[in-house]
Write a protein that holds these residues in place. Structure first.
Motif, PDB file in Angstrom:
ATOM      1  N   GLU A 152      66.333  64.045  43.624  1.00 36.20           N
ATOM      2  CA  GLU A 152      65.290  64.743  42.882  1.00 36.20           C
ATOM      3  C   GLU A 152      65.787  66.063  42.299  1.00 36.20           C
ATOM      4  OE1 GLU A 152      61.181  66.888  44.038  1.00 36.20           O
ATOM      5  OE2 GLU A 152      61.340  64.780  44.642  1.00 36.20           O
ATOM      6  N   ARG A 153      66.590  66.803  43.062  1.00 39.39           N
ATOM      7  CA  ARG A 153      67.046  68.105  42.590  1.00 39.39           C
ATOM      8  C   ARG A 153      68.050  68.008  41.442  1.00 39.39           C
ATOM      9  NH1 ARG A 153      71.205  69.612  43.202  1.00 39.39           N
ATOM     10  NH2 ARG A 153      72.553  70.854  44.387  1.00 39.39           N
ATOM     11  N   LEU A 154      68.716  66.868  41.288  1.00 38.18           N
ATOM     12  CA  LEU A 154      69.639  66.705  40.158  1.00 38.18           C
ATOM     13  C   LEU A 154      68.840  66.409  38.895  1.00 38.18           C
ATOM     14  CD1 LEU A 154      72.527  64.666  41.818  1.00 38.18           C
ATOM     15  CD2 LEU A 154      72.378  67.130  41.467  1.00 38.18           C
ATOM     16  N   GLY A 155      67.865  65.524  39.022  1.00 38.25           N
ATOM     17  CA  GLY A 155      66.813  65.288  38.055  1.00 38.25           C
ATOM     18  C   GLY A 155      67.116  64.954  36.609  1.00 38.25           C
ATOM     19  N   ASN A 156      68.337  65.024  36.160  1.00 33.51           N
ATOM     20  CA  ASN A 156      68.635  64.681  34.768  1.00 33.51           C
ATOM     21  C   ASN A 156      70.104  64.318  34.647  1.00 33.51           C
ATOM     22  OD1 ASN A 156      70.273  67.090  34.180  1.00 33.51           O
ATOM     23  ND2 ASN A 156      68.357  68.222  34.332  1.00 33.51           N
ATOM     24  N   PRO A 157      70.490  63.738  33.517  1.00 28.84           N
ATOM     25  CA  PRO A 157      71.897  63.321  33.365  1.00 28.84           C
ATOM     26  C   PRO A 157      72.905  64.455  33.571  1.00 28.84           C
ATOM     27  CG  PRO A 157      70.554  62.280  31.683  1.00 28.84           C
ATOM     28  CD  PRO A 157      69.670  63.277  32.391  1.00 28.84           C
ATOM     29  N   ASP A 158      72.604  65.648  33.091  1.00 27.83           N
ATOM     30  CA  ASP A 158      73.549  66.761  33.260  1.00 27.83           C
ATOM     31  C   ASP A 158      73.741  67.112  34.737  1.00 27.83           C
ATOM     32  OD1 ASP A 158      73.999  66.961  30.524  1.00 27.83           O
ATOM     33  OD2 ASP A 158      72.443  68.493  30.245  1.00 27.83           O
ATOM     34  N   GLY A 159      72.652  67.093  35.506  1.00 33.04           N
ATOM     35  CA  GLY A 159      72.749  67.373  36.935  1.00 33.04           C
ATOM     36  C   GLY A 159      73.603  66.344  37.654  1.00 33.04           C
ATOM     37  N   TYR A 160      73.415  65.080  37.315  1.00 29.21           N
ATOM     38  CA  TYR A 160      74.231  64.016  37.923  1.00 29.21           C
ATOM     39  C   TYR A 160      75.696  64.151  37.520  1.00 29.21           C
ATOM     40  CZ  TYR A 160      70.402  61.448  40.041  1.00 29.21           C
ATOM     41  OH  TYR A 160      69.358  61.084  40.852  1.00 29.21           O
ATOM     42  N   GLU A 161      75.945  64.473  36.267  1.00 29.55           N
ATOM     43  CA  GLU A 161      77.339  64.609  35.820  1.00 29.55           C
ATOM     44  C   GLU A 161      78.039  65.748  36.551  1.00 29.55           C
ATOM     45  OE1 GLU A 161      80.128  64.931  31.840  1.00 29.55           O
ATOM     46  OE2 GLU A 161      77.957  64.776  31.588  1.00 29.55           O
ATOM     47  N   GLN A 162      77.369  66.884  36.696  1.00 30.56           N
ATOM     48  CA  GLN A 162      77.980  68.017  37.399  1.00 30.56           C
ATOM     49  C   GLN A 162      78.269  67.660  38.862  1.00 30.56           C
ATOM     50  OE1 GLN A 162      75.295  71.289  36.778  1.00 30.56           O
ATOM     51  NE2 GLN A 162      75.632  71.296  34.563  1.00 30.56           N
ATOM     52  N   ALA A 163      77.324  66.991  39.518  1.00 29.44           N
ATOM     53  CA  ALA A 163      77.527  66.603  40.920  1.00 29.44           C
ATOM     54  C   ALA A 163      78.682  65.609  41.050  1.00 29.44           C
ATOM     55  CB  ALA A 163      76.236  66.006  41.483  1.00 29.44           C
ATOM     56  N   LEU A 164      78.756  64.633  40.162  1.00 31.90           N
ATOM     57  CA  LEU A 164      79.853  63.660  40.204  1.00 31.90           C
ATOM     58  C   LEU A 164      81.200  64.329  39.976  1.00 31.90           C
ATOM     59  CD1 LEU A 164      78.137  60.691  38.364  1.00 31.90           C
ATOM     60  CD2 LEU A 164      79.010  60.655  40.718  1.00 31.90           C
ATOM     61  N   ARG A 165      81.253  65.277  39.064  1.00 29.54           N
ATOM     62  CA  ARG A 165      82.515  65.978  38.808  1.00 29.54           C
ATOM     63  C   ARG A 165      82.939  66.819  40.007  1.00 29.54           C
ATOM     64  NH1 ARG A 165      84.641  65.273  33.832  1.00 29.54           N
ATOM     65  NH2 ARG A 165      83.285  64.323  32.254  1.00 29.54           N
ATOM     66  N   ARG A 166      81.984  67.419  40.724  1.00 38.62           N
ATOM     67  CA  ARG A 166      82.315  68.146  41.954  1.00 38.62           C
ATOM     68  C   ARG A 166      82.911  67.184  42.986  1.00 38.62           C
ATOM     69  NH1 ARG A 166      77.390  70.675  41.086  1.00 38.62           N
ATOM     70  NH2 ARG A 166      76.349  69.427  42.685  1.00 38.62           N
ATOM     71  N   LEU A 167      82.297  66.015  43.120  1.00 39.68           N
ATOM     72  CA  LEU A 167      82.819  65.025  44.079  1.00 39.68           C
ATOM     73  C   LEU A 167      84.209  64.538  43.677  1.00 39.68           C
ATOM     74  CD1 LEU A 167      79.493  63.026  44.523  1.00 39.68           C
ATOM     75  CD2 LEU A 167      80.688  64.285  46.342  1.00 39.68           C
ATOM     76  N   ILE A 168      84.420  64.301  42.397  1.00 42.83           N
ATOM     77  CA  ILE A 168      85.739  63.858  41.915  1.00 42.83           C
ATOM     78  C   ILE A 168      86.784  64.931  42.205  1.00 42.83           C
ATOM     79  CG2 ILE A 168      87.113  63.383  39.841  1.00 42.83           C
ATOM     80  CD1 ILE A 168      84.514  62.066  38.688  1.00 42.83           C
ATOM     81  N   ASP A 169      86.463  66.189  41.902  1.00 43.90           N
ATOM     82  CA  ASP A 169      87.415  67.282  42.137  1.00 43.90           C
ATOM     83  C   ASP A 169      87.740  67.454  43.601  1.00 43.90           C
ATOM     84  OD1 ASP A 169      87.538  67.740  39.401  1.00 43.90           O
ATOM     85  OD2 ASP A 169      86.112  69.427  39.450  1.00 43.90           O
ATOM     86  N   ALA A 170      86.828  67.070  44.490  1.00 49.18           N
ATOM     87  CA  ALA A 170      87.035  67.235  45.925  1.00 49.18           C
ATOM     88  C   ALA A 170      87.760  66.056  46.586  1.00 49.18           C
ATOM     89  CB  ALA A 170      85.681  67.457  46.617  1.00 49.18           C
TER      90      ALA A 170
END
Length: 173
Positions: A152-170
């Motif tokens: 719910e807190r990601l709520g839009n495509p940009d939020g999901y993209e930022q979260a996925l990129r954080r996971l990829i970088d980690a």
């Protein structure tokens, strides 16, 4: 009809019995029948078929990266503890990832609103829509498919993209 029952029964009995002996002169079973699916080593064409990497995160790391508490639900699946939001990470060997990459990328283009190829070593993309996101990363470590859903807190495509990129970088090196 009655004439077919006895032959069918005999065929079934032979199948259940294995249809063969243990004579050393018997030919070997088909190649790959007993081989591990995601074996290891070089396949002879320069592609490494090493075993898949382990799950890259634990619940505490996933919680930190996503900014909300996550519970380990086993097999690299993390949930919010409420049965709503989930993070799933599937790992495989580089060979397995490359084998399915084109199909996954094509499907992502049909399912998600936005698909962006990753600009880093190996192959990969980030795909997002309003309630879900997926990232695929294939490099020397192996292949990772990361899926986020119903945050719910990601709520839009940009939020999901930022979260996925954080996971990829980690992802561990």
């Amino acid at each position: 009809m009655r004439r077919l029952i006895v032959p069918a029964f005999c065929v079934a009995a032979l199948v259940l019995a294995g249809c063969g002996g243990t004579d050393p002169a018997d030919p070997a079973p088909e190649a790959g029948v007993d081989a591990p699916v995601d074996g290891g080593g070089d396949t002879g064409d320069g592609v490494d078929a090493a075993a898949p990497p382990a799950c890259p995160f634990n619940a505490a790391q996933a919680s930190e990266l996503l900014g909300q508490p996550m519970v380990d639900q086993g097999n690299c699946l993390f949930g919010d503890g409420k049965g709503v939001a989930s993070l799933t990470i599937t790992t495989s060997s580089r060979l397995a990832g490359e084998t399915t990459y084109d199909y996954q990328r094509q499907q992502a283009g049909q399912i998600y609103q936005k698909v962006t190829d990753l600009d880093r070593g190996g192959k990969g993309y980030v795909a997002v829509k309003d309630i879900e996101g997926q990232a695929v990363v294939i490099d020397d470590r192996g292949a990772f498919t990361i899926t986020l859903s119903s945050f719910e807190r990601l709520g839009n495509p940009d939020g999901y993209e930022q979260a996925l990129r954080r996971l990829i970088d980690a992802l561990p090196a």
